[in-house]
Scaffold this motif. Sequence first.
Motif, PDB file in Angstrom:
ATOM      1  N   MET A  94       0.847  -1.197   0.000  1.00 25.80           N
ATOM      2  CA  MET A  94       0.000   0.000   0.000  1.00 25.80           C
ATOM      3  C   MET A  94       0.879   1.242   0.000  1.00 25.80           C
ATOM      4  SD  MET A  94      -1.635   0.122   3.815  1.00 25.80           S
ATOM      5  CE  MET A  94      -2.539  -1.402   3.972  1.00 25.80           C
ATOM      6  N   SER A  95       0.483   2.198  -0.814  1.00 25.94           N
ATOM      7  CA  SER A  95       1.280   3.426  -0.808  1.00 25.94           C
ATOM      8  C   SER A  95       0.368   4.627  -0.925  1.00 25.94           C
ATOM      9  CB  SER A  95       2.346   3.412  -1.892  1.00 25.94           C
ATOM     10  OG  SER A  95       1.735   3.429  -3.142  1.00 25.94           O
ATOM     11  N   MET A  96       0.942   5.775  -0.647  1.00 30.20           N
ATOM     12  CA  MET A  96       0.114   6.973  -0.563  1.00 30.20           C
ATOM     13  C   MET A  96       0.772   8.160  -1.251  1.00 30.20           C
ATOM     14  SD  MET A  96      -1.855   8.486   2.636  1.00 30.20           S
ATOM     15  CE  MET A  96      -2.255  10.199   2.889  1.00 30.20           C
ATOM     16  N   ILE A  97      -0.066   8.880  -1.970  1.00 33.30           N
ATOM     17  CA  ILE A  97       0.336  10.179  -2.499  1.00 33.30           C
ATOM     18  C   ILE A  97      -0.201  11.192  -1.499  1.00 33.30           C
ATOM     19  CG2 ILE A  97       0.062  11.818  -4.388  1.00 33.30           C
ATOM     20  CD1 ILE A  97      -0.468   9.387  -6.230  1.00 33.30           C
ATOM     21  N   LEU A 172       3.918   5.111  -7.015  1.00 35.51           N
ATOM     22  CA  LEU A 172       3.425   4.182  -8.036  1.00 35.51           C
ATOM     23  C   LEU A 172       4.445   3.111  -8.414  1.00 35.51           C
ATOM     24  CD1 LEU A 172       1.648   6.665 -10.533  1.00 35.51           C
ATOM     25  CD2 LEU A 172       0.692   5.532  -8.548  1.00 35.51           C
ATOM     26  N   ILE A 173       5.713   3.339  -8.093  1.00 30.10           N
ATOM     27  CA  ILE A 173       6.790   2.535  -8.693  1.00 30.10           C
ATOM     28  C   ILE A 173       6.728   1.043  -8.313  1.00 30.10           C
ATOM     29  CG2 ILE A 173       8.655   2.853  -6.955  1.00 30.10           C
ATOM     30  CD1 ILE A 173      10.426   3.514  -9.510  1.00 30.10           C
ATOM     31  N   LEU A 179      -3.608   1.941  -3.490  1.00 30.08           N
ATOM     32  CA  LEU A 179      -2.998   3.272  -3.594  1.00 30.08           C
ATOM     33  C   LEU A 179      -3.959   4.286  -2.986  1.00 30.08           C
ATOM     34  CD1 LEU A 179      -0.814   5.209  -4.825  1.00 30.08           C
ATOM     35  CD2 LEU A 179      -2.321   5.382  -6.812  1.00 30.08           C
ATOM     36  N   ILE A 180      -3.440   5.074  -2.062  1.00 28.77           N
ATOM     37  CA  ILE A 180      -4.254   6.139  -1.480  1.00 28.77           C
ATOM     38  C   ILE A 180      -3.732   7.455  -2.028  1.00 28.77           C
ATOM     39  CG2 ILE A 180      -5.059   7.223   0.648  1.00 28.77           C
ATOM     40  CD1 ILE A 180      -4.481   4.585   2.073  1.00 28.77           C
ATOM     41  N   ASP A 198      -4.179   9.758 -15.311  1.00 28.71           N
ATOM     42  CA  ASP A 198      -3.981   8.734 -16.347  1.00 28.71           C
ATOM     43  C   ASP A 198      -3.113   7.598 -15.826  1.00 28.71           C
ATOM     44  OD1 ASP A 198      -5.478   9.934 -18.237  1.00 28.71           O
ATOM     45  OD2 ASP A 198      -3.805  10.769 -19.388  1.00 28.71           O
ATOM     46  N   LEU A 199      -2.044   7.977 -15.093  1.00 32.63           N
ATOM     47  CA  LEU A 199      -1.147   6.955 -14.539  1.00 32.63           C
ATOM     48  C   LEU A 199      -1.896   6.064 -13.556  1.00 32.63           C
ATOM     49  CD1 LEU A 199       2.178   8.848 -13.800  1.00 32.63           C
ATOM     50  CD2 LEU A 199       1.868   6.899 -15.313  1.00 32.63           C
ATOM     51  N   MET A 200      -2.754   6.689 -12.766  1.00 32.10           N
ATOM     52  CA  MET A 200      -3.522   5.910 -11.785  1.00 32.10           C
ATOM     53  C   MET A 200      -4.506   4.981 -12.494  1.00 32.10           C
ATOM     54  SD  MET A 200      -3.734   8.618  -8.606  1.00 32.10           S
ATOM     55  CE  MET A 200      -5.416   8.638  -8.557  1.00 32.10           C
ATOM     56  N   HIS A 201      -5.135   5.481 -13.554  1.00 33.02           N
ATOM     57  CA  HIS A 201      -6.039   4.634 -14.350  1.00 33.02           C
ATOM     58  C   HIS A 201      -5.287   3.420 -14.902  1.00 33.02           C
ATOM     59  CE1 HIS A 201      -9.927   6.490 -14.598  1.00 33.02           C
ATOM     60  NE2 HIS A 201      -9.431   7.671 -14.903  1.00 33.02           N
ATOM     61  N   LYS A 202      -4.077   3.696 -15.420  1.00 31.64           N
ATOM     62  CA  LYS A 202      -3.254   2.646 -16.021  1.00 31.64           C
ATOM     63  C   LYS A 202      -2.928   1.566 -14.994  1.00 31.64           C
ATOM     64  CE  LYS A 202       0.848   2.768 -18.528  1.00 31.64           C
ATOM     65  NZ  LYS A 202       2.005   3.563 -18.909  1.00 31.64           N
ATOM     66  N   LEU A 203      -2.596   2.028 -13.798  1.00 33.35           N
ATOM     67  CA  LEU A 203      -2.257   1.122 -12.704  1.00 33.35           C
ATOM     68  C   LEU A 203      -3.445   0.204 -12.381  1.00 33.35           C
ATOM     69  CD1 LEU A 203       0.414   1.109 -11.085  1.00 33.35           C
ATOM     70  CD2 LEU A 203      -0.768   2.323  -9.281  1.00 33.35           C
ATOM     71  N   VAL A 204      -4.636   0.798 -12.371  1.00 34.83           N
ATOM     72  CA  VAL A 204      -5.852   0.031 -12.082  1.00 34.83           C
ATOM     73  C   VAL A 204      -6.084  -1.001 -13.185  1.00 34.83           C
ATOM     74  CG1 VAL A 204      -8.368   0.178 -11.836  1.00 34.83           C
ATOM     75  CG2 VAL A 204      -6.913   1.891 -10.741  1.00 34.83           C
ATOM     76  N   GLN A 205      -5.936  -0.553 -14.443  1.00 38.10           N
ATOM     77  CA  GLN A 205      -6.194  -1.466 -15.559  1.00 38.10           C
ATOM     78  C   GLN A 205      -5.175  -2.587 -15.641  1.00 38.10           C
ATOM     79  OE1 GLN A 205      -6.450   1.428 -18.642  1.00 38.10           O
ATOM     80  NE2 GLN A 205      -8.628   1.774 -18.255  1.00 38.10           N
ATOM     81  N   GLU A 206      -3.894  -2.244 -15.464  1.00 38.32           N
ATOM     82  CA  GLU A 206      -2.846  -3.253 -15.663  1.00 38.32           C
ATOM     83  C   GLU A 206      -2.619  -4.130 -14.447  1.00 38.32           C
ATOM     84  OE1 GLU A 206       0.637  -1.191 -16.977  1.00 38.32           O
ATOM     85  OE2 GLU A 206      -0.328  -0.566 -18.852  1.00 38.32           O
ATOM     86  N   HIS A 207      -2.845  -3.586 -13.251  1.00 36.20           N
ATOM     87  CA  HIS A 207      -2.477  -4.344 -12.049  1.00 36.20           C
ATOM     88  C   HIS A 207      -3.641  -4.550 -11.093  1.00 36.20           C
ATOM     89  CE1 HIS A 207       1.760  -4.052 -13.134  1.00 36.20           C
ATOM     90  NE2 HIS A 207       1.501  -2.807 -13.463  1.00 36.20           N
ATOM     91  N   GLN A 208      -4.859  -4.150 -11.534  1.00 36.96           N
ATOM     92  CA  GLN A 208      -6.029  -4.315 -10.648  1.00 36.96           C
ATOM     93  C   GLN A 208      -5.820  -3.634  -9.301  1.00 36.96           C
ATOM     94  OE1 GLN A 208      -9.199  -6.757 -10.887  1.00 36.96           O
ATOM     95  NE2 GLN A 208      -8.900  -5.366 -12.608  1.00 36.96           N
TER      96      GLN A 208
END
Length: 293
Positions: A94-97, A172-173, A179-180, A198-208
């Motif tokens: 778990m990580s946080m911005i 994100l790395i 991700l919070i 967009d990066l967060m969307h990508k993370l959701v799509q590629e890594h659930q």
Amino acid sequence: MNQPTLNIENLQLGFKSHVGMSKVLHGISLNIRKGERVALVGESGSGKSVTARIILGLLQTLPTARISGVLEFEGRDLTKLSAKQRHALRGTEMSMIFQDPTSALNPVYTIAVQFTEVLRRRQPKLKKLLAFEQAAAALRQVAIDEPERVLNSYSFQLSGGMNQRVMIAMALINNPTLLIADEPGTALDVSVQAQTLDLMHKLVQEHQTSVLFISHNLGVVRDFADRVYVIYKGRIVEEGATQLLFSNPQHPYTQALMSAVPRITGGGIPNIPDVSDRYSDPAYIHPASGGEL
Ligand SMILES: Nc1ncnc2c1ncn2[C@@H]1O[C@H](COP(=O)(O)OP(=O)(O)OP(=O)(O)O)[C@@H](O)[C@H]1O
Ligand SMILES: [Mg+2]
């Protein structure tokens, strides 16, 4: 089998001081499924950031904080973890911005050293040079053109917007399970904010990845989130699928909040009318708030 990534039930928080206990969270219940984008919205001081900090285990070490309730991450009871185990989860699973990048970056170490430390939590034997390359690639993704210069700098040598991008890339790395994002990109211009989303969307799509997205910007929330929780003075007053909640808000506070939604994304904080007088009617209390007024 359909266990949520995050499950919070009846979460209560108070801060003890010489004048007594001030309660901040009055029994929050919230869950996030795998690959779900959940937003937490509410006015300033309603308890959004403290909720995020409890999930990450950052408030548990504060001597003045009194915390109770159910906190489960992938079926694991977070309340039973030691400080060391909680530390091991952060930055990996778990990580946080953070709202404020200075909370996440250490001024004593260069950005490269901090990236290497974060990367080695997942890849313990990662060579320094490879870590540098991975970090540089992550920085390019958040629109940093000279990643080498940034990596060799200390946070105090970088601008606020630059530090925020560094922190986003760092969060994100390691492809976290959860991700919070607490007001991500408040110090950034609109195009970089859009890139972050967009990066967060990508993370959701590629890594659930499951995302808890905290924002004042309801225009962005409407575009980004699958589901929304509305928090008001430490209570969840309404929860629902984003489209339904925006088109048919039930609670007076949500109605007031939605009527102030900016038409164009990237707007400032809407001016929310005070609806606290309507709270005398217990019918308005969402069951998820724990029912205590
Ligand atoms: N360490 C602390 N000690 C005492 N009170 C605290 C502490 N941290 C937060 N609070 C109080 O808890 C309440 C909720 O704070 P929190 O930071 O969660 O608000 P928020 O919803 O994130 O607001 P914002 O939208 O402005 O970021 C506030 O009244 C705040 O003053
Ligand atoms: Mg906050």
